[in-house]
Write an enzyme that holds these catalytic residues in place. Structure first.
Site, short mmCIF file in Angstrom:
data_model
loop_
_atom_site.label_atom_id
_atom_site.label_comp_id
_atom_site.label_asym_id
_atom_site.label_seq_id
_atom_site.Cartn_x
_atom_site.Cartn_y
_atom_site.Cartn_z
N ASP A 262 3.31 4.76 -5.92
CA ASP A 262 3.37 3.84 -4.79
C ASP A 262 2.39 2.70 -5.12
OD1 ASP A 262 3.72 4.40 -1.21
OD2 ASP A 262 3.81 2.58 -2.42
C1 GLC Z 1 4.25 0.45 0.24
C2 GLC Z 1 4.93 1.70 0.74
C3 GLC Z 1 6.19 2.06 -0.01
C4 GLC Z 1 6.87 0.80 -0.48
C5 GLC Z 1 5.96 0.15 -1.52
C6 GLC Z 1 6.55 -1.14 -2.09
O1 GLC Z 1 2.88 0.60 0.26
O2 GLC Z 1 4.14 2.87 0.86
O3 GLC Z 1 7.01 2.84 0.85
O4 GLC Z 1 8.14 1.09 -1.03
O5 GLC Z 1 4.66 -0.09 -1.01
O6 GLC Z 1 6.56 -2.12 -1.13
#
Ligand code: GLC
Length: 736
Positions: A262
């Site tokens: 993430d």
């Molecule tokens: C965010 C979220 C995730 C998302 C990623 C990209 O922090 O936790 O669900 O897909 O970043 O934006």
């Protein structure tokens, strides 16, 4: 490309190219026309690093994507195309109901169709991967991201996650109109303590496996091209560096897709107090099976050193690079690096009539009618009665909810007032907002979410007076209330899950002068409804219904469509009950033990206000007794459970018939009920339907004390009914 050609490519790649494949660039590096979903490190890249980058995040414009890809291929030593990734959570430009609402349809086919339409728009717009479906089981409505998942049941979660993957990817990712799914957040982000965003997660391995893992596995089994690791730690081990989770994913499940962290979850292992320095987090992530680092650059700096020192092996590096190359190959990028990107096609598809119609039809199927005393709904389209439409959502154009890319081309669909006026130009309707979405009491949340709130006491008072006058003069009132559209999704955990006080005040003032109130609620979670539920004659929960929300809601209010959704999360009496869910474990102080010493609270019922599976429609159904075709079920056999459902109402209708089981005595406590089947059936008024469900011993497996996935001989109770409160059951014996 054949596997052999791909293997040859991998063998011929330089180290810089291999490291680059595991790197992701934020869209800001390439263009201002992008969105930001996390912090960015400094753009101090060498030319070689830029030339070898494997993917980019959050770039929006299809023409720009084509340009970037063209430049990239020309510059890359082997011409390996980039992946373009984006959060496309419930629609690209045409926005559908939020995922939690979609789950309430109890229709995997609908979820698949909405994902399919989303993929067609996204693919034409140049996107290759969407960070969806979110398969995090969620039992605590305080967590803002419950809106992105399918709720509290592992069986339904798994069905919806698989359906989304199938919708996005179709049967062949090289085909036009497909995008790769990325199931997230592995694992158990939905179990953050207290519903606190980015909170702590701890649970037994049995709980993890029995409740939280099935939906990720279903998405992987459905072929999800990618999986995203979670921010949270589980029992102190960060999910983005967990060898145990990686072993489950790779060794037990045999998942061969690419794994992405993430946003920052590798660097944030530091904040979990687990590692001392970036190099260590890079090693833990690589050992934990993360292939691509999302945007932040620990891999970029750490992998060369770790390989040099032998702390990661060439095999590990090649395995990670292989999975990224393989995803690109599954998408056919080596043959068509643009994967059918076309600004012209994207413009034609965006908000096209077919998708808007699909969006409109999905609203009633995802909305949950929680109360309808005296069959107040549907309203008559031509009755001689005055209806006052009141509420801050009356003229709200944003019925889309969280996780919507505001910059993507979007129509501003008609508001509720515009829709009602256009639909009923001659009716004696009145319209007034009554209050703002948020009041001064919501200042902290408003500031954190950059949302406006009412600060002018005089205006607040005047709006309320106008609403009361309208309510007083009307035969009926329809109130449109709800959470602020931006107060859902990430960074939207709430300790108080009631509607804003300014709206609760409006409700009370209106209900004090008119006793025929229909309340339509917009929310990202099962909010605490309190006296709104008690006093409303009819209560329709529409979640955030998307681009065609106003049209879909008007269709329901006046009977052109019936709400048929069933809630997949329990609505609490009070937030103090959270986390609350139907498939809870029994305790020793159960009602059958003693009428006095039973589990629960002294100031609140044990059960929720509205339970999992609950929801009304515009007709009624009666259930016959459950019938089982066997008294004993042996290994290898299938038992059939049957029930007759009769439409005893005044209208044709659809019923979602639900089958639950209970294993009352096992080697470890089993839930008081577990969903093991559901079917939506259309039954004309006055007619019956026979609904059958197969059950096999494998459906009755659970994790025992040794965390083996087993079924055990003994009595099994079978319930079939309208929702998880069903009480009548039949039993059979499960034998070897
Ligand atoms: C965010 C979220 C995730 C998302 C990623 C990209 O922090 O936790 O669900 O897909 O970043 O934006």
């Amino acid at each position: 490309m054949t596997e052999q050609q791909l293997r040859a490519l991998l063998a011929d790649m330089s180290l810089a190219e291999k490291f680059g494949e595991l790197q992701q660039m934020p869209g800001q590096y390439y263009t201002d026309d992008c969105i930001e979903t996390g912090i960015n490190a400094a753009f101090d890249f060498t030319e070689e690093e830029v030339a070898c980058i494997g993917s980019a995040l959050n770039v929006l414009d299809p023409a720009r994507i084509i340009e970037i890809q063209k430049q990239h291929i020309a510059r890359h030593p082997h011409g390996i195309p980039m992946l373009f990734m984006l959060d496309i959570i419930h629609g690209y430009s045409t926005i559908y109901p939020i995922p939690l609402a979609q789950a309430c349809s109890f229709e995997p086919d609908l979820v698949r169709a909405l994902a399919r339409a989303t993929a067609r728009e996204s693919c034409a717009a140049g996107q290759h991967v969407t960070f969806s479906p979110m398969a995090d089981l969620s039992r605590d409505a305080r967590w803002g991201r419950v809106m992105e998942g399918s709720g509290e049941d592992p069986y339904l979660n798994a069905k919806m996650a698989a359906a989304a993957v199938q919708g996005y990817q179709g049967d062949d990712l090289t085909a036009e109109g497909t995008i790769s799914a990325c199931v997230k957040h592995f694992a158990a982000y939905g179990a953050v303590e207290g519903g606190r965003e980015y909170g702590y997660v701890d649970m037994s391995e049995r709980m993890l496996r029995q409740y939280y893992l099935p939906a990720y596995k279903a998405a992987c089994d459905a072929g999800s091209g990618m999986l995203m690791t979670a921010f949270n730690a589980i029992a102190g081990v960060p999910a983005s560096g967990s060898r145990e989770l990686n072993a489950i994913l790779r060794d037990e499940w045999g998942y061969e897709g690419a794994v992405i962290s993430d946003y920052g979850s590798i660097s944030q292992m530091y904040s979990h107090g687990v590692i001392q320095n970036p190099l260590e987090s890079t090693k833990r992530a690589m050992d934990g099976g993360v292939d691509i680092e999302m945007c932040i650059h620990h891999y970029r700096r750490g992998l060369p050193q770790l390989l040099e020192s032998g702390e990661i092996t060439t095999e590990q590096l090649d395995r990670a690079v292989w999975r990224v190359l393989n995803l690109k190959n599954r998408l056919g990028l080596f043959e068509d690096p643009y994967h059918f990107a076309s600004p012209e096609k994207a413009a034609k598809l965006q908000n096209c009539e077919d998708f808007l119609q699909l969006a409109r039809e999905s609203v009633p199927r995802c909305s949950v009618l929680l109360k309808n005393d005296g069959k107040l709904l549907p309203l008559s389209p031509d009755a001689d009665e005055t209806v006052a439409f009141i509420g801050p959502f009356l003229n709200e154009s944003d019925l889309l909810g969280g996780w919507v890319n505001q910059k993507v081309g979007r129509i501003t669909a008609a508001t509720l007032q515009e829709t009602l006026q256009a639909r009923f130009p001659a009716r004696d309707f009145t319209y007034t907002a009554g209050c703002a979405l948020l009041g001064a009491e919501d200042a902290m949340m408003a500031e954190k979410k950059h949302a406006a709130f009412e600060t002018d006491a005089d205006r607040r008072c005047a709006m309320l007076e106008e609403a009361v006058a309208a309510a007083k003069a009307a035969d009926k009132v329809v109130l449109f209330l709800g959470e602020h559209p931006q107060c859902g999704g990430e960074l939207a955990a709430r300790a108080d899950i009631r509607l804003p006080k300014i709206q609760r005040d409006l409700f009370r003032a209106v209900a004090a002068v008119n006793d025929t109130v229909v309340t339509v609620v917009f929310d990202h979670r099962p909010v605490e409804l309190g006296d709104i539920a008690e006093t409303s004659k009819a209560l329709l929960n529409v979640w955030f219904p998307g681009t065609m929300g106003a049209a879909g809601i008007t269709d329901m209010l006046f009977g052109d469509a019936a709400p048929t959704g069933r809630t997949t999360m329990s609505f609490p009496h009070t937030v103090g009950q959270e986390p609350i869910y139907y498939n809870r474990l029994p305790t020793d102080h159960a009602p059958e033990f003693s009428p006095i010493y039973i589990t629960g609270y002294v100031d609140c019922p044990l059960d929720p206000l509205y339970c999992f599976g609950e929801g009304l429609t515009y007709t009624d159904f009666a259930y016959g007794e459950v019938r089982l075709d066997k008294a004993t079920l042996h290994a290898g056999e299938t038992l059939t459970a049957t029930v007759t459902v009769q439409n005893v109402g005044e209208r044709d209708g659809e019923e979602t018939v639900q089958l639950y089981i209970r294993d009352p005595f096992a080697s470890v406590s089993q839930p008081v009920k577990e969903l093991k089947g559901f079917k939506r059936v259309f039954i004309p008024k006055g007619e019956n339907a026979e609904v059958t469900f197969p059950l096999t011993p494998d459906d009755l497996r659970f994790y025992n004390e040794d965390v083996d996935f087993v079924w055990e001989p003994g009595e099994i109770q079978v319930f079939i009914g309208h929702d998880s409160r069903v009480s009548q059951y039949k039993t059979f014996r499960l034998e070897e």
